[in-house]
Design an enzyme around this catalytic site. Structure first.
Site, PDB file in Angstrom:
ATOM      1  N   CYS A   1      61.201  62.051 107.409  1.00  0.00           N
ATOM      2  CA  CYS A   1      61.711  63.106 108.292  1.00  0.00           C
ATOM      3  C   CYS A   1      61.355  64.518 107.816  1.00  0.00           C
ATOM      4  O   CYS A   1      60.932  65.363 108.608  1.00  0.00           O
ATOM      5  CB  CYS A   1      63.223  62.975 108.448  1.00  0.00           C
ATOM      6  SG  CYS A   1      64.083  62.446 106.964  1.00  0.00           S
TER       7      CYS A   1
ATOM      8  N   GLN B   1      68.665  68.997 103.109  1.00  0.00           N
ATOM      9  CA  GLN B   1      68.603  67.836 103.996  1.00  0.00           C
ATOM     10  C   GLN B   1      69.987  67.247 104.288  1.00  0.00           C
ATOM     11  O   GLN B   1      70.817  67.063 103.398  1.00  0.00           O
ATOM     12  CB  GLN B   1      67.714  66.756 103.363  1.00  0.00           C
ATOM     13  CG  GLN B   1      66.266  67.200 103.245  1.00  0.00           C
ATOM     14  CD  GLN B   1      65.342  66.149 102.654  1.00  0.00           C
ATOM     15  OE1 GLN B   1      64.529  66.475 101.810  1.00  0.00           O
ATOM     16  NE2 GLN B   1      65.443  64.911 103.083  1.00  0.00           N
TER      17      GLN B   1
ATOM     18  N   GLY C   1      70.083  61.625 106.929  1.00  0.00           N
ATOM     19  CA  GLY C   1      68.779  61.174 106.456  1.00  0.00           C
ATOM     20  C   GLY C   1      68.879  59.930 105.584  1.00  0.00           C
ATOM     21  O   GLY C   1      67.885  59.257 105.339  1.00  0.00           O
TER      22      GLY C   1
ATOM     23  N   HIS D   1      67.619  68.802 109.128  1.00  0.00           N
ATOM     24  CA  HIS D   1      67.052  69.205 107.838  1.00  0.00           C
ATOM     25  C   HIS D   1      66.501  70.622 107.965  1.00  0.00           C
ATOM     26  O   HIS D   1      65.881  70.972 108.986  1.00  0.00           O
ATOM     27  CB  HIS D   1      65.878  68.298 107.450  1.00  0.00           C
ATOM     28  CG  HIS D   1      66.256  66.893 107.080  1.00  0.00           C
ATOM     29  ND1 HIS D   1      67.551  66.464 106.913  1.00  0.00           N
ATOM     30  CD2 HIS D   1      65.466  65.825 106.804  1.00  0.00           C
ATOM     31  CE1 HIS D   1      67.550  65.177 106.576  1.00  0.00           C
ATOM     32  NE2 HIS D   1      66.300  64.766 106.507  1.00  0.00           N
TER      33      HIS D   1
HETATM   34  N1  LIG Z   1      67.899  58.689 108.968  1.00  0.00           N
HETATM   35  C1  LIG Z   1      66.827  59.458 109.060  1.00  0.00           C
HETATM   36  O1  LIG Z   1      66.894  60.704 109.170  1.00  0.00           O
HETATM   37  C2  LIG Z   1      65.455  58.843 109.004  1.00  0.00           C
HETATM   38  C3  LIG Z   1      64.342  59.641 109.251  1.00  0.00           C
HETATM   39  C4  LIG Z   1      63.065  59.070 109.178  1.00  0.00           C
HETATM   40  C5  LIG Z   1      62.949  57.739 108.906  1.00  0.00           C
HETATM   41  N2  LIG Z   1      64.071  56.983 108.677  1.00  0.00           N
HETATM   42  C6  LIG Z   1      63.913  55.557 108.413  1.00  0.00           C
HETATM   43  O2  LIG Z   1      64.336  54.874 109.589  1.00  0.00           O
HETATM   44  C7  LIG Z   1      64.935  53.621 109.237  1.00  0.00           C
HETATM   45  C8  LIG Z   1      66.340  53.497 109.868  1.00  0.00           C
HETATM   46  O3  LIG Z   1      67.139  54.576 109.443  1.00  0.00           O
HETATM   47  P1  LIG Z   1      68.718  54.619 109.728  1.00  0.00           P
HETATM   48  O4  LIG Z   1      69.166  55.904 109.150  1.00  0.00           O
HETATM   49  O5  LIG Z   1      69.016  54.312 111.155  1.00  0.00           O
HETATM   50  O6  LIG Z   1      69.182  53.387 108.806  1.00  0.00           O
HETATM   51  P2  LIG Z   1      70.565  52.558 108.711  1.00  0.00           P
HETATM   52  O7  LIG Z   1      71.724  53.366 109.154  1.00  0.00           O
HETATM   53  O8  LIG Z   1      70.569  52.014 107.323  1.00  0.00           O
HETATM   54  O9  LIG Z   1      70.364  51.333 109.749  1.00  0.00           O
HETATM   55  C9  LIG Z   1      69.449  50.316 109.501  1.00  0.00           C
HETATM   56  C10 LIG Z   1      69.466  49.275 110.608  1.00  0.00           C
HETATM   57  O10 LIG Z   1      68.433  48.326 110.353  1.00  0.00           O
HETATM   58  C11 LIG Z   1      68.939  47.016 110.381  1.00  0.00           C
HETATM   59  N3  LIG Z   1      68.234  46.199 109.374  1.00  0.00           N
HETATM   60  C12 LIG Z   1      68.169  46.418 108.042  1.00  0.00           C
HETATM   61  N4  LIG Z   1      67.434  45.462 107.455  1.00  0.00           N
HETATM   62  C13 LIG Z   1      67.001  44.629 108.439  1.00  0.00           C
HETATM   63  C14 LIG Z   1      66.202  43.464 108.464  1.00  0.00           C
HETATM   64  N5  LIG Z   1      65.689  42.921 107.357  1.00  0.00           N
HETATM   65  N6  LIG Z   1      65.948  42.880 109.664  1.00  0.00           N
HETATM   66  C15 LIG Z   1      66.461  43.408 110.805  1.00  0.00           C
HETATM   67  N7  LIG Z   1      67.233  44.523 110.841  1.00  0.00           N
HETATM   68  C16 LIG Z   1      67.497  45.130 109.668  1.00  0.00           C
HETATM   69  C17 LIG Z   1      70.410  47.148 110.034  1.00  0.00           C
HETATM   70  O11 LIG Z   1      71.044  46.025 110.571  1.00  0.00           O
HETATM   71  P3  LIG Z   1      72.647  45.769 110.527  1.00  0.00           P
HETATM   72  O12 LIG Z   1      73.224  46.821 111.441  1.00  0.00           O
HETATM   73  O13 LIG Z   1      72.779  44.393 111.076  1.00  0.00           O
HETATM   74  O14 LIG Z   1      73.033  45.927 109.098  1.00  0.00           O
HETATM   75  C18 LIG Z   1      70.756  48.483 110.710  1.00  0.00           C
HETATM   76  O15 LIG Z   1      71.058  48.264 112.075  1.00  0.00           O
HETATM   77  C19 LIG Z   1      64.902  53.566 107.699  1.00  0.00           C
HETATM   78  O16 LIG Z   1      63.725  52.896 107.301  1.00  0.00           O
HETATM   79  C20 LIG Z   1      64.806  55.022 107.311  1.00  0.00           C
HETATM   80  O17 LIG Z   1      64.214  55.233 106.053  1.00  0.00           O
HETATM   81  C21 LIG Z   1      65.309  57.492 108.735  1.00  0.00           C
END
Ligand SMILES: NC(=O)c1ccc[n+]([C@@H]2O[C@H](COP(=O)([O-])OP(=O)(O)OC[C@H]3O[C@@H](n4cnc5c(N)ncnc54)[C@H](OP(=O)(O)O)[C@@H]3O)[C@@H](O)[C@H]2O)c1
Length: 367
Positions: A136, A163, A167, A252
């Site tokens: 991000c 940030q 994130g 951020h």
């Molecule tokens: N947050 C940000 O600002 C941001 C920005 C850029 C990129 N990202 C990336 O985007 C991704 C998601 O971010 P987030 O903040 O939404 O994360 P999060 O709150 O941790 O949510 C992750 C989701 O993925 C699911 N999941 C995890 N492992 C899995 C697997 N092996 N198979 C299927 N589903 C799985 C989880 O399922 P359950 O609900 O069933 O546990 C949950 O619904 C991450 O890789 C993160 O690094 C995030």
């Protein structure tokens, strides 16, 4: 031209992907198919979805989730047992899906394009099946840097970030609110989960995002360095980062010091960044304030406007990179400073992957 799409991961990024698909009238052929680690009902973008389970111990059955999908947005956990590491390549091999991944697992893989549509959409070709979306904090920085690079050539970049907790996922947002409640009720934070943040985050700033690497930089800082070089095709770019977590929910901010190869002053940079033709996705908020109270209350007619993290939640700016505080840096031959903010869940993640898919449809790669 309609496409069959799937989403893996229903955290805040997954939720925003559904918002973007709806708001932008993404041409879905069928209802969006959604998966996470457990089957259940989940409200995404205000609508109830039946979430299917992807379970590694029931691999072949789970893989059927991807059957018939043209494009899959991955917004799951990263790492060896993570969502895209487990499912993206099998989904491509078995069903030929196009996979667009928000996570970091494939970002530096030379075979995988790392894409910000405003900068390097041409790296996606007919043969591409797996596409990575950057970190991000990297996305918003390169959206602002790229038009300036085209004008005067980047020589050196020094960035410090501020940030938001989102994130680090949905659990981190809950932790900030829980800590703030403890502060209000008891005047101190007694309970926090050190596996989310190493120290309490409420009313403090932590210069520590992700793990430390042997050189003393954090992985987040090294992502900004390595990903920016790859996206802009500048492998030798001098760029150094300090990444700081601040007690902000969403958005951020970055302070960026930029040195150029050729002359470029703050006024010219402001003109370039204010021109949507030259700087798509950027909004400049800089210059004398129109708020009459600023001069009255502080007796300071020179007050300037600038964007803050709160601004990226506004409807008109939620998908934009906001830039302000553009100033000459007189300590180097051709240098400026600027301040840049964006919504890490939208342009920093969801909007970026949906824009990539839209461009692929436009170019006839999918659909
Ligand atoms: N947050 C940000 O600002 C941001 C920005 C850029 C990129 N990202 C990336 O985007 C991704 C998601 O971010 P987030 O903040 O939404 O994360 P999060 O709150 O941790 O949510 C992750 C989701 O993925 C699911 N999941 C995890 N492992 C899995 C697997 N092996 N198979 C299927 N589903 C799985 C989880 O399922 P359950 O609900 O069933 O546990 C949950 O619904 C991450 O890789 C993160 O690094 C995030």
């Amino acid at each position: 031209m309609a496409v069959r799409a799937g989403l893996v991961g229903v955290g805040p990024v997954g939720d925003r992907i559904v918002c973007c698909l709806k708001e932008r009238n993404f041409p879905l052929a069928d209802e969006l198919r959604v998966a996470a680690t457990r089957a259940r009902k989940e409200i995404l973008a205000g609508e109830e979805f039946a979430v299917q389970a992807l379970d590694e111990s029931d691999f072949d059955n789970s893989l059927k989730f991807f059957e018939g999908l043209d494009v899959v947005f991955f917004a799951g956990r990263e790492g060896a047992k993570g969502a895209s590491a487990t499912w993206a390549k099998p989904a491509i091999e078995r069903y030929g899906c196009y996979c667009i991944d928000n996570g970091s697992d494939f970002r530096l893989d030379p075979q995988v394009p790392l894409v910000v549509p405003e900068v390097n959409m041409e790296t996606v070709t007919d043969a591409t099946r797996l596409i990575a979306s950057p970190n991000c904090s990297t996305i918003q920085m390169v959206v602002a840097l790229w038009p300036l690079h085209k004008a005067a050539g980047l020589r050196r970049v020094v960035v410090s970030t501020y940030q938001a907790v989102s994130g680090w996922g949905g659990a981190a947002q809950k932790q900030l609110y829980d800590e703030l409640r403890q502060l209000v009720e008891r005047g101190r934070v007694d309970d926090w989960n050190p596996s989310i943040f190493p120290r309490p985050i409420a009313l403090d700033c932590l210069p520590h995002i992700d793990r430390f690497t042997p050189g003393g930089y954090t992985k987040e800082e090294m992502k900004m360095v390595n990903e920016s070089r790859k996206i802009m095709g500048l492998p030798e770019l001098k760029i150094t980062a300090t990444a700081v977590r601040v007690p902000v929910d969403i958005g951020h901010a970055e302070s960026i010091n930029i040195e150029f190869e050729r002359p470029l002053d703050a006024d010219t940079a402001r003109q370039i960044l204010s021109d949507p033709g030259q700087a798509p996705g950027v909004v400049v908020i800089d210059g004398p304030t129109k708020d009459p109270n600023a001069a009255e209350v502080r007796n300071a007619p020179e007050e300037l406007q600038y964007p803050t993290q709160a601004d990226v939640l506004r409807e008109e700016w939620k998908d934009m990179v906001l830039v302000g505080r553009i100033r000459d840096d007189d300590t180097v031959a051709h240098g400026i400073n600027l301040w840049c903010v964006a919504d890490n869940l939208r342009k920093g993640a969801a909007t970026n992957v949906v824009q990539i898919a839209e461009k692929m449809i436009e170019r006839g790669i999918i659909g």
